[in-house]
Design a protein around this motif. Structure first.
Motif, PDB file in Angstrom:
ATOM      1  N   ARG A 370       0.839  -1.210   0.000  1.00 52.11           N
ATOM      2  CA  ARG A 370       0.000   0.000   0.000  1.00 52.11           C
ATOM      3  C   ARG A 370       0.865   1.247   0.000  1.00 52.11           C
ATOM      4  NH1 ARG A 370      -4.733   0.040   4.339  1.00 52.11           N
ATOM      5  NH2 ARG A 370      -5.926  -1.730   3.611  1.00 52.11           N
ATOM      6  N   PRO A 371       0.424   2.307  -0.675  1.00 55.56           N
ATOM      7  CA  PRO A 371       1.186   3.564  -0.581  1.00 55.56           C
ATOM      8  C   PRO A 371       1.186   4.025   0.871  1.00 55.56           C
ATOM      9  CG  PRO A 371      -0.630   3.746  -2.152  1.00 55.56           C
ATOM     10  CD  PRO A 371      -0.774   2.427  -1.494  1.00 55.56           C
ATOM     11  N   PRO A 372       2.282   4.635   1.357  1.00 60.46           N
ATOM     12  CA  PRO A 372       2.375   5.002   2.777  1.00 60.46           C
ATOM     13  C   PRO A 372       1.177   5.800   3.274  1.00 60.46           C
ATOM     14  CG  PRO A 372       4.441   5.404   1.646  1.00 60.46           C
ATOM     15  CD  PRO A 372       3.479   4.961   0.606  1.00 60.46           C
ATOM     16  N   ARG A 373       0.685   6.783   2.462  1.00 61.24           N
ATOM     17  CA  ARG A 373      -0.396   7.630   2.988  1.00 61.24           C
ATOM     18  C   ARG A 373      -1.677   6.825   3.194  1.00 61.24           C
ATOM     19  NH1 ARG A 373       0.207   8.891  -2.266  1.00 61.24           N
ATOM     20  NH2 ARG A 373      -1.627   8.708  -3.625  1.00 61.24           N
ATOM     21  N   GLU A 374      -1.847   5.716   2.455  1.00 59.13           N
ATOM     22  CA  GLU A 374      -3.062   4.908   2.624  1.00 59.13           C
ATOM     23  C   GLU A 374      -2.991   4.009   3.849  1.00 59.13           C
ATOM     24  OE1 GLU A 374      -4.713   4.654  -1.955  1.00 59.13           O
ATOM     25  OE2 GLU A 374      -4.454   2.816  -0.803  1.00 59.13           O
ATOM     26  N   ASP A 375      -1.776   3.853   4.443  1.00 60.11           N
ATOM     27  CA  ASP A 375      -1.647   3.031   5.647  1.00 60.11           C
ATOM     28  C   ASP A 375      -2.455   3.602   6.802  1.00 60.11           C
ATOM     29  OD1 ASP A 375      -0.121   1.171   4.523  1.00 60.11           O
ATOM     30  OD2 ASP A 375       1.795   1.991   5.176  1.00 60.11           O
TER      31      ASP A 375
END
Ligand SMILES: C[S@@+](CC[C@H](N)C(=O)[O-])C[C@H]1O[C@@H](n2cnc3c(N)ncnc32)[C@H](O)[C@@H]1O
Length: 377
Positions: A370-375
């Motif tokens: 997952r892209p970091p911001r979606e974590d």
């Protein structure tokens, strides 16, 4: 008045279509292979045609009854108040299908249905012969487990005919299926998207339409626009509102590439039909693509099938694998009937069976992180 409406779709994408119908605020009645039934008013018939990206056609369920004999079929169709629906010169055609029913001859079902409609119309309009010179209506008589259902096609030509694809390559994917692939993926308009076998550009164009809220049917007309029972619907107001809701300036990072320069020119022309000049189309052999950044999504329809030799196909997928190995943070989705497991060296998280026309294919999912911001979501 509330209608029961049926939207048809490619086998395997019913769940996506169901979600689209629910998102239009409509209530689902049932789902079967390639069909979703739901309830709606006359305006919803038009909205379904205009907005449903994965529906192939939208039908109204007109009549339903048990038919064990052709007499049952004739009487069931004759009983309908046909003059309320059709003008005295309506130009109608009847398609048919039959499954697990005593009335298995499709051509006979079509013939009996047509006879019953014409007899009733002649009676109602006090005429002795029938001339099909007027507006076009197309019906489908369906026999399923001895249950007859007469459907009225409200779309006209299949809804995959959006109107933007002026030209296409040798093996274009249907727009409806391309949209289903996108909607089955983790892509959202904030993420990068690449189709490295883009052909006429269908997948990037469908993704950009989703990102910018461009209705799938905005460039075309539907048969229901001339139906008398739809007179109450203000088609123009619904279209105007849909236009007003388009967000043409929404930034996107959507790319399509192909090693055939002519296909790239075609893809650009097709995108221009919807003023989607911000999709970046470029000419490139798949293994030479570079500088892709991180956490993007590939959604693609590589070559497959009988027209290419095994050797050529193996090489194409090996080249694709070379690209995939350079982008470990990307998620990859591809539709193909080629057996990829020995050639593409990424874990396959899912392979969903999808039908591209009559060809059984698999829609492979290979998820990246997952892209970091979606974590944090
Ligand atoms: C099945 S078609 C894609 C059709 C496309 N989805 C559409 O709707 O038009 C596959 C495309 O891959 C391209 N292609 C084949 N081998 C390639 C390669 N090694 N690198 C880049 N493109 C390639 C072909 O030119 C063709 O346009």
């Amino acid at each position: 008045m509330e209608y029961t409406i049926t939207a048809t779709c490619h086998f395997g994408v019913e769940a996506v279509l169901k979600r689209e119908i629910t998102d239009l605020g409509l209530k689902i009645k049932s789902t079967t292979d390639g069909r979703v039934e739901f309830y709606g008013q006359a305006r919803d018939i038009f909205r379904a045609n205009l907005f449903l990206r994965t529906a192939e056609r939208v039908f109204v369920n007109l009549i339903e009854f048990e038919a064990l004999t052709f007499e049952d079929l004739y009487q069931g169709i004759f009983a309908f108040p046909w003059a309320d629906l059709l003008e005295e010169d309506a130009n109608f055609i009847i398609n048919g299908r039959s499954y697990k029913s005593k009335l298995f001859s499709i051509s006979d079902c079509q013939r009996v249905t047509e006879r019953a409609i014409i007899d009733k119309l002649n009676l109602s309009y006090n005429k002795s012969y029938y001339e099909k010179t007027g507006k076009i209506y197309s019906f489908e008589i369906s026999m399923l487990n001895d249950q007859a259902t007469l459907y009225l096609n409200t779309s006209g030509p299949g809804l995959h005919k959006r109107g933007y694809r002026k030209k296409q390559g040798a093996a274009p994917i249907k727009e409806t299926l391309a949209s289903a692939m996108i909607q089955l993926s983790v892509w959202n308009p904030d993420r990068d998207l690449l189709d490295p076998f883009t052909g006429s550009g269908t997948i990037p164009i469908e993704a950009a339409m989703i990102a910018k809220n461009i209705p799938s049917g905005i460039l075309r007309r539907f048969d229901c626009e001339h139906f008398s029972f739809m007179n109450e619907v203000d088609f123009k107001a619904i279209r105007d509102e849909a236009f007003a809701n388009i967000n043409q300036n929404r930034p996107i990072n959507i790319k399509g590439s192909d090693y055939d320069r002519n296909m790239i020119m075609t893809a650009r022309e097709n995108a221009a039909s919807l003023k989607l000049d911000d999709i970046f189309f470029f000419t490139k052999e798949v293994r030479k693509i570079e500088d892709l950044g991180e956490y993007g999504v590939i959604i693609t329809n590589p070559p497959y099938g009988i027209r290419l030799s095994d050797e050529t196909l193996d090489r194409t997928y090996e080249n694709f694998n070379s690209l995939i190995e350079t982008i470990p943070t990307w998620s990859i989705y591809m539709i193909t009937d080629y057996v990829i497991k020995d050639v593409i060296h990424r874990e396959i998280n899912k392979n969903r069976k999808l039908y591209n026309g009559k060809i059984k294919t698999y829609f492979y999912t290979m998820l990246g992180p997952r892209p970091p911001r979606e974590d944090h979501v």
